[in-house]
Scaffold this motif. Structure first.
Motif, PDB file in Angstrom:
ATOM      1  N   MET A  61      40.241  40.900  30.133  1.00  0.00           N
ATOM      2  CA  MET A  61      39.387  39.815  30.599  1.00  0.00           C
ATOM      3  C   MET A  61      39.753  39.419  32.028  1.00  0.00           C
ATOM      4  O   MET A  61      38.874  39.204  32.875  1.00  0.00           O
ATOM      5  CB  MET A  61      39.514  38.610  29.658  1.00  0.00           C
ATOM      6  N   VAL A  62      41.049  39.329  32.311  1.00  0.00           N
ATOM      7  CA  VAL A  62      41.482  38.969  33.664  1.00  0.00           C
ATOM      8  C   VAL A  62      41.072  40.041  34.659  1.00  0.00           C
ATOM      9  O   VAL A  62      40.592  39.744  35.764  1.00  0.00           O
ATOM     10  CB  VAL A  62      43.008  38.747  33.683  1.00  0.00           C
ATOM     11  N   LEU A  63      41.238  41.311  34.289  1.00  0.00           N
ATOM     12  CA  LEU A  63      40.854  42.398  35.196  1.00  0.00           C
ATOM     13  C   LEU A  63      39.349  42.411  35.437  1.00  0.00           C
ATOM     14  O   LEU A  63      38.891  42.612  36.577  1.00  0.00           O
ATOM     15  CB  LEU A  63      41.312  43.734  34.606  1.00  0.00           C
ATOM     16  N   THR A  64      38.561  42.184  34.392  1.00  0.00           N
ATOM     17  CA  THR A  64      37.105  42.161  34.553  1.00  0.00           C
ATOM     18  C   THR A  64      36.660  40.997  35.434  1.00  0.00           C
ATOM     19  O   THR A  64      35.692  41.112  36.189  1.00  0.00           O
ATOM     20  CB  THR A  64      36.429  42.076  33.185  1.00  0.00           C
ATOM     21  N   SER A  65      37.358  39.873  35.333  1.00  0.00           N
ATOM     22  CA  SER A  65      36.987  38.715  36.162  1.00  0.00           C
ATOM     23  C   SER A  65      37.201  38.987  37.646  1.00  0.00           C
ATOM     24  O   SER A  65      36.604  38.303  38.487  1.00  0.00           O
ATOM     25  CB  SER A  65      37.803  37.490  35.739  1.00  0.00           C
ATOM     26  N   LEU A  66      38.034  39.961  37.980  1.00  0.00           N
ATOM     27  CA  LEU A  66      38.306  40.284  39.382  1.00  0.00           C
ATOM     28  C   LEU A  66      37.432  41.424  39.903  1.00  0.00           C
ATOM     29  O   LEU A  66      37.647  41.892  41.020  1.00  0.00           O
ATOM     30  CB  LEU A  66      39.785  40.657  39.545  1.00  0.00           C
ATOM     31  N   HIS A  67      36.460  41.861  39.103  1.00  0.00           N
ATOM     32  CA  HIS A  67      35.533  42.903  39.526  1.00  0.00           C
ATOM     33  C   HIS A  67      34.198  42.285  39.931  1.00  0.00           C
ATOM     34  O   HIS A  67      33.878  41.152  39.558  1.00  0.00           O
ATOM     35  CB  HIS A  67      35.306  43.918  38.407  1.00  0.00           C
ATOM     36  N   SER A  68      33.443  43.022  40.648  1.00  0.00           N
ATOM     37  CA  SER A  68      32.077  42.588  40.951  1.00  0.00           C
ATOM     38  C   SER A  68      31.203  42.795  39.721  1.00  0.00           C
ATOM     39  O   SER A  68      31.583  43.494  38.770  1.00  0.00           O
ATOM     40  CB  SER A  68      31.524  43.389  42.133  1.00  0.00           C
ATOM     41  N   GLU A  69      30.031  42.188  39.721  1.00  0.00           N
ATOM     42  CA  GLU A  69      29.145  42.304  38.563  1.00  0.00           C
ATOM     43  C   GLU A  69      28.717  43.754  38.326  1.00  0.00           C
ATOM     44  O   GLU A  69      28.580  44.196  37.179  1.00  0.00           O
ATOM     45  CB  GLU A  69      27.916  41.421  38.765  1.00  0.00           C
TER      46      GLU A  69
END
Length: 304
Positions: free
Chosen positions: A57-65
């Motif tokens: 979840m933390v890694l996905t939050s740091l990606h673009s959409e």
């Protein structure tokens, strides 16, 4: 008569040493060490298994959409803070601070009310003679068996007729009533371990009940109170069903605000993950601050 040479003397203890090594490898201590190592490895695997979704979840939050929506996910995508900027409304979106403050107000106030009400009740059930106290505890716990959705319509009609819709203090009262049974149940088991002689000594000294609860019972049962308050805080912070139905704009809580990111245009995954990380931080901070008291409180009564 037989003679023993130096070579024979040096070779004689070898079988005994070999047997000792075999016993060390197959004895009870060796089995206990292997069992401990296996349990340690299993604990590490369980910890990693529970940590992986949070790390994802933390890694996905740091990606673009765009990168967050790829299938399979792109682990090597470039990192960005756009999801957090969108959550905090820097690009013209809604501000998350009012919902966060509402959740904090409802959780903290309801937890304090639960402690004020649960401590005397648990004291009466654990340290004072009460007839059929097990029936009382079962009645408290039975109130948690009612599905929350079954009481949603009566509560909504009451709030509508009383003019309490979209009012944060209605949630405070609801969360207090929802968490009070489990708090009484937990604190009763904690207070049951307090020696009665200490209470009687305070009574002989002329201390009133208010002083006994505040200066005698509360410090001794501090770990249990910390564990109970943290669990009540988590339950209040994560509650969404009643908050979704009974609030609108002014009393909107953080979990309800989180659902606003799921729109007809689609699911903004990076933004949702960023919001989930931010909303989870108060609970993680409270758990980290009270981790020593939490472990002591949850382990009280485990070893007699």
């Amino acid at each position: 008569m037989t003679t023993t040479t130096a070579a024979d003397a040096s070779a004689a203890p070898a079988p005994r040493s070999w047997m000792a090594r075999v016993r060390l490898r197959t004895g009870p201590q060796a089995k206990a060490r292997r069992r401990g190592a296996a349990l340690g490895l299993l604990a590490w695997l369980a910890g990693i298994l529970f940590f992986l979704p949070v790390a994802w979840m933390v890694l996905t939050s740091l990606h673009s959409e765009t990168d967050a929506a790829t299938n399979p996910p792109s682990l090597g995508a470039s990192l960005t803070w756009d999801g957090y900027r969108e959550f905090f409304g820097t690009n013209g979106g809604a501000s998350p601070w009012p919902p966060l403050i509402n959740s904090l107000t409802a959780s903290v106030c309801s937890t304090l009310l639960v402690l004020v009400l649960a401590l005397p009740a648990a004291y009466a059930l654990s340290l004072r003679p009460v007839r059929k106290w097990t029936d009382v505890l079962f009645f408290f716990l039975s109130t948690k068996m009612l599905p929350a959705v079954a009481g949603l319509l009566p509560v909504y009609l009451f709030a509508k007729n009383a003019g309490l819709l979209d009012n944060i203090w209605l949630l405070v009262i609801l969360y207090t009533s929802m968490n009070l049974p489990i708090a009484v149940w937990m604190m009763q088991s904690f207070l049951a371990d307090i020696p009665v002689a200490i209470i009687e000594a305070a009574q002989i000294d002329g201390a009133p009940l208010r002083t006994i609860l505040a200066r005698v019972v509360a410090p001794i049962a501090g770990p249990g109170i910390a564990a109970t308050s943290l669990i009540c805080f988590i339950f209040s912070w994560n509650e969404m069903l009643f908050a979704r139905v009974l609030t609108g704009v002014r009393a909107q809580t953080a979990p309800v605000f989180l659902t606003s990111f799921i729109t007809s245009q689609g699911l903004f995954l990076a933004k949702v993950c960023a919001a989930s990380v931010v909303i989870s931080l108060p609970v993680l901070a409270a758990g980290f601050a009270a981790q020593d008291k939490l472990v002591q409180g949850l382990s009280l009564g485990a070893v007699k």
